[in-house]
Every structure is written in C-alpha cells, then in structure tokens.
Design a protein around this motif. Structure first.
Motif, PDB file in Angstrom:
ATOM      1  N   GLU A 156       0.841  -1.268  -0.074  1.00 58.47           N
ATOM      2  CA  GLU A 156      -0.010  -0.063   0.007  1.00 58.47           C
ATOM      3  C   GLU A 156       0.731   1.298  -0.038  1.00 58.47           C
ATOM      4  OE1 GLU A 156      -3.993   1.558   2.209  1.00 58.47           O
ATOM      5  OE2 GLU A 156      -3.045  -0.203   2.950  1.00 58.47           O
ATOM      6  N   VAL A 157       0.628   2.298  -0.679  1.00 62.40           N
ATOM      7  CA  VAL A 157       1.163   3.658  -0.801  1.00 62.40           C
ATOM      8  C   VAL A 157       0.221   4.466  -0.145  1.00 62.40           C
ATOM      9  CG1 VAL A 157       1.953   5.470  -2.281  1.00 62.40           C
ATOM     10  CG2 VAL A 157       2.447   3.115  -2.921  1.00 62.40           C
ATOM     11  N   LEU A 158       0.444   5.246   0.823  1.00 59.55           N
ATOM     12  CA  LEU A 158      -0.443   5.727   1.653  1.00 59.55           C
ATOM     13  C   LEU A 158      -0.577   7.390   1.551  1.00 59.55           C
ATOM     14  CD1 LEU A 158       0.199   3.912   5.014  1.00 59.55           C
ATOM     15  CD2 LEU A 158      -1.729   3.610   3.369  1.00 59.55           C
ATOM     16  N   VAL A 159       0.251   7.846   0.669  1.00 63.11           N
ATOM     17  CA  VAL A 159       0.311   9.253   0.089  1.00 63.11           C
ATOM     18  C   VAL A 159       0.648   9.472  -1.575  1.00 63.11           C
ATOM     19  CG1 VAL A 159       1.259  10.248   2.549  1.00 63.11           C
ATOM     20  CG2 VAL A 159       2.891   9.413   0.804  1.00 63.11           C
ATOM     21  N   LEU A 160       0.102  10.492  -1.876  1.00 62.59           N
ATOM     22  CA  LEU A 160       0.050  10.708  -3.233  1.00 62.59           C
ATOM     23  C   LEU A 160       1.359  11.560  -3.603  1.00 62.59           C
ATOM     24  CD1 LEU A 160      -3.507  11.674  -3.996  1.00 62.59           C
ATOM     25  CD2 LEU A 160      -2.507   9.444  -4.497  1.00 62.59           C
ATOM     26  N   ASN A 161       1.884  11.716  -4.847  1.00 60.91           N
ATOM     27  CA  ASN A 161       2.890  12.577  -5.151  1.00 60.91           C
ATOM     28  C   ASN A 161       2.572  14.018  -4.940  1.00 60.91           C
ATOM     29  OD1 ASN A 161       5.612  12.869  -6.480  1.00 60.91           O
ATOM     30  ND2 ASN A 161       4.368  13.563  -8.233  1.00 60.91           N
ATOM     31  N   GLU A 162       3.564  14.745  -4.407  1.00 56.54           N
ATOM     32  CA  GLU A 162       3.588  15.926  -4.051  1.00 56.54           C
ATOM     33  C   GLU A 162       2.653  16.284  -2.679  1.00 56.54           C
ATOM     34  OE1 GLU A 162       3.077  18.610  -7.525  1.00 56.54           O
ATOM     35  OE2 GLU A 162       4.803  17.756  -8.384  1.00 56.54           O
ATOM     36  N   ASP A 163       2.180  15.290  -1.958  1.00 53.82           N
ATOM     37  CA  ASP A 163       1.573  15.735  -0.743  1.00 53.82           C
ATOM     38  C   ASP A 163       2.364  16.063   0.289  1.00 53.82           C
ATOM     39  OD1 ASP A 163      -0.965  14.817  -1.465  1.00 53.82           O
ATOM     40  OD2 ASP A 163      -1.023  12.876  -0.694  1.00 53.82           O
ATOM     41  N   MET A 164       1.889  16.963   1.012  1.00 51.87           N
ATOM     42  CA  MET A 164       2.458  17.343   2.257  1.00 51.87           C
ATOM     43  C   MET A 164       2.414  16.363   3.167  1.00 51.87           C
ATOM     44  SD  MET A 164       4.114  20.480   1.924  1.00 51.87           S
ATOM     45  CE  MET A 164       4.358  20.884   3.556  1.00 51.87           C
ATOM     46  N   VAL A 165       3.274  15.862   3.898  1.00 50.26           N
ATOM     47  CA  VAL A 165       3.568  14.840   5.068  1.00 50.26           C
ATOM     48  C   VAL A 165       3.905  15.478   6.207  1.00 50.26           C
ATOM     49  CG1 VAL A 165       3.589  12.904   3.340  1.00 50.26           C
ATOM     50  CG2 VAL A 165       5.535  13.889   4.355  1.00 50.26           C
ATOM     51  N   GLU A 166       3.630  15.041   7.471  1.00 54.90           N
ATOM     52  CA  GLU A 166       3.845  15.479   8.569  1.00 54.90           C
ATOM     53  C   GLU A 166       4.988  14.273   9.222  1.00 54.90           C
ATOM     54  OE1 GLU A 166       0.885  16.855  11.360  1.00 54.90           O
ATOM     55  OE2 GLU A 166      -0.195  17.556   9.559  1.00 54.90           O
ATOM     56  N   TYR A 167       5.435  14.770  10.250  1.00 56.36           N
ATOM     57  CA  TYR A 167       6.201  13.883  10.927  1.00 56.36           C
ATOM     58  C   TYR A 167       5.665  12.599  11.391  1.00 56.36           C
ATOM     59  CZ  TYR A 167       9.372  12.058  14.789  1.00 56.36           C
ATOM     60  OH  TYR A 167      10.232  11.069  15.506  1.00 56.36           O
ATOM     61  N   GLY A 168       6.030  11.486  11.233  1.00 58.57           N
ATOM     62  CA  GLY A 168       5.320  10.036  11.728  1.00 58.57           C
ATOM     63  C   GLY A 168       4.327   9.748  11.090  1.00 58.57           C
ATOM     64  N   GLN A 169       3.893  10.501   9.793  1.00 51.68           N
ATOM     65  CA  GLN A 169       2.630  10.132   9.151  1.00 51.68           C
ATOM     66  C   GLN A 169       3.082   9.009   8.326  1.00 51.68           C
ATOM     67  OE1 GLN A 169       1.230  13.089   6.660  1.00 51.68           O
ATOM     68  NE2 GLN A 169       0.281  11.715   5.254  1.00 51.68           N
ATOM     69  N   PRO A 170       2.448   7.826   8.262  1.00 54.00           N
ATOM     70  CA  PRO A 170       2.430   6.596   7.346  1.00 54.00           C
ATOM     71  C   PRO A 170       2.630   6.999   5.960  1.00 54.00           C
ATOM     72  CG  PRO A 170       1.014   5.991   9.257  1.00 54.00           C
ATOM     73  CD  PRO A 170       1.056   7.616   8.966  1.00 54.00           C
ATOM     74  N   LEU A 171       3.630   6.348   5.330  1.00 52.08           N
ATOM     75  CA  LEU A 171       3.850   6.526   3.960  1.00 52.08           C
ATOM     76  C   LEU A 171       3.557   5.220   2.957  1.00 52.08           C
ATOM     77  CD1 LEU A 171       6.996   8.529   4.130  1.00 52.08           C
ATOM     78  CD2 LEU A 171       4.973   9.377   4.028  1.00 52.08           C
ATOM     79  N   PHE A 172       4.148   4.148   3.515  1.00 47.12           N
ATOM     80  CA  PHE A 172       4.184   2.791   2.794  1.00 47.12           C
ATOM     81  C   PHE A 172       3.830   1.811   3.805  1.00 47.12           C
ATOM     82  CE2 PHE A 172       7.079   5.448   0.456  1.00 47.12           C
ATOM     83  CZ  PHE A 172       6.504   5.332  -0.816  1.00 47.12           C
ATOM     84  N   LYS A 173       3.191   0.664   3.180  1.00 48.00           N
ATOM     85  CA  LYS A 173       3.014  -0.461   4.117  1.00 48.00           C
ATOM     86  C   LYS A 173       3.695  -1.492   3.318  1.00 48.00           C
ATOM     87  CE  LYS A 173      -1.345   0.163   6.491  1.00 48.00           C
ATOM     88  NZ  LYS A 173      -2.621  -0.130   6.758  1.00 48.00           N
ATOM     89  N   ILE A 174       4.735  -2.187   3.992  1.00 44.80           N
ATOM     90  CA  ILE A 174       5.642  -3.270   3.262  1.00 44.80           C
ATOM     91  C   ILE A 174       5.355  -4.753   3.744  1.00 44.80           C
ATOM     92  CG2 ILE A 174       7.815  -3.988   2.630  1.00 44.80           C
ATOM     93  CD1 ILE A 174       8.687  -1.030   2.930  1.00 44.80           C
ATOM     94  N   ARG A 175       4.960  -5.716   3.151  1.00 49.05           N
ATOM     95  CA  ARG A 175       4.806  -7.005   3.579  1.00 49.05           C
ATOM     96  C   ARG A 175       6.485  -7.675   3.810  1.00 49.05           C
ATOM     97  NH1 ARG A 175       1.854  -9.910  -0.040  1.00 49.05           N
ATOM     98  NH2 ARG A 175      -0.050  -9.153   0.792  1.00 49.05           N
ATOM     99  N   LYS A 176       6.487  -7.922   5.028  1.00 52.13           N
ATOM    100  CA  LYS A 176       7.966  -8.388   5.218  1.00 52.13           C
ATOM    101  C   LYS A 176       8.083  -9.858   4.519  1.00 52.13           C
ATOM    102  CE  LYS A 176       7.696  -7.253   9.595  1.00 52.13           C
ATOM    103  NZ  LYS A 176       8.046  -7.157  11.027  1.00 52.13           N
ATOM    104  N   LYS A 177       9.252  -9.858   4.069  1.00 52.26           N
ATOM    105  CA  LYS A 177       9.571 -11.336   3.427  1.00 52.26           C
ATOM    106  C   LYS A 177      10.811 -11.884   4.180  1.00 52.26           C
ATOM    107  CE  LYS A 177       7.563 -10.713  -0.608  1.00 52.26           C
ATOM    108  NZ  LYS A 177       6.677 -11.759  -1.636  1.00 52.26           N
TER     109      LYS A 177
END
Length: 168
Positions: free
Chosen positions: A147-168
């Motif tokens: 999952e990609v949780l933010v769009l290109n050129e979005d303002m993000v805040e400290y600690g805001q989730p950006l991506f979800k990665i399924r660990k291998k």
C-alpha cells in the motif's frame, strides 16, 4: 522577511494539510494554526454499504475543498477495503520529517515504487523535500509494497505513515 513573503507563506500553509506551523527568521516569529477537521467513518453491518460523515461547524470555500479531497481519499480507501492485508506481517514506513513527498526523481521518471514492487533493505522508496533539501527515504526491510498511503507532491507530517511493506 517582507510582506509578500509572509503572504506567500500564509497561502502555502493554508493550502497544505499542516495544522500548525512556526518559523523564526530575522528577528520575526510567525506561528500559524488551523483547526483539524473531524472525519468519522462508520461501518454499517452490510459489507458493501459504508458511510462517511464529515462533521464541521461551518463550511467555507477552503474547508469545502479540503473536505472533498478527504472524502475522495476515504472513498478510495473504502473501495480498496476488500484488499486490506492483515497487519501482523506488515512494516509501516513513517515520515521522519515534515515535507513534500515525491514518488519519483523527476516528472518524466517512473516512480521509485508502486503497489506490488519488491524492495530490499536500502532501496529508495520516495524523496521528501524539506527546506529545499531532498531526503531519500529508504526501505528498512525486504518485502513487497502492499500500500502507498500518500500521493505524489502531498505534504506529509512527522510520523505520518507513507508505505506498508509485507516483510519477506
């Protein structure tokens, strides 16, 4: 800092998703805050019928635009609900700084990652721009982007989730 720069700063903060901003330069201290809007997402027993409610005291032109963008994001999340992955094996990449997120090195380039991309520890996921400095955000784990949780050129805040990665 002259009047024009202050006006531009106010407009930039107003247009962003930031709720608080403070700067001190040349002996001038500027602090801006805006109220967060409450979004309530309710689940109705029928699995396909989900409702969103936006509660707000007064709606002006700015808050209407923000509400529409928020509702679009919520609607997108609701539509993707069937594909939500259990949280147990997921690693959430969070923003280490406040800034603007860029999903590719330039407008003509492909995104660093997208849903389904396989990443290794140290691979670049995105760039966060803060005060004209470009900071590469690297994967801390091997896995697959789910999952990609933010769009290109979005303002993000400290600690805001950006991506979800399924660990291998």
């Amino acid at each position: 800092m002259d009047y024009k720069n202050i006006q531009e700063l106010i407009k930039t903060v107003s247009d962003s998703q930031l709720t608080s901003f403070e700067i001190e330069t040349e002996g001038i201290r500027i602090k801006m805050e805006k109220k967060e809007q409450q979004l309530i997402v309710e689940r109705i027993p029928a699995p396909t019928a989900l409702a969103t409610s936006v509660i707000n005291e007064s709606v002006n032109r700015e808050s209407l635009a923000i509400n529409q963008r928020s509702e679009e994001k919520i609607q997108s999340n609701i539509e993707n609900e069937a594909s939500i992955i259990p949280e147990e094996n997921l690693f959430v990449v969070k923003s280490p700084i406040v800034g603007t997120m860029y999903s590719s090195p330039s407008d003509e380039s492909q995104n660093f990652v997208k849903v389904g991309s396989l990443v290794k520890k140290g691979d670049t996921l995105c760039i966060l721009e803060a005060m004209k400095l470009m900071n590469e955000i690297e994967s801390e784990v091997d896995g697959e982007i789910v999952e990609v949780l933010v769009l290109n050129e979005d303002m993000v805040e400290y600690g805001q989730p950006l991506f979800k990665i399924r660990k291998k």
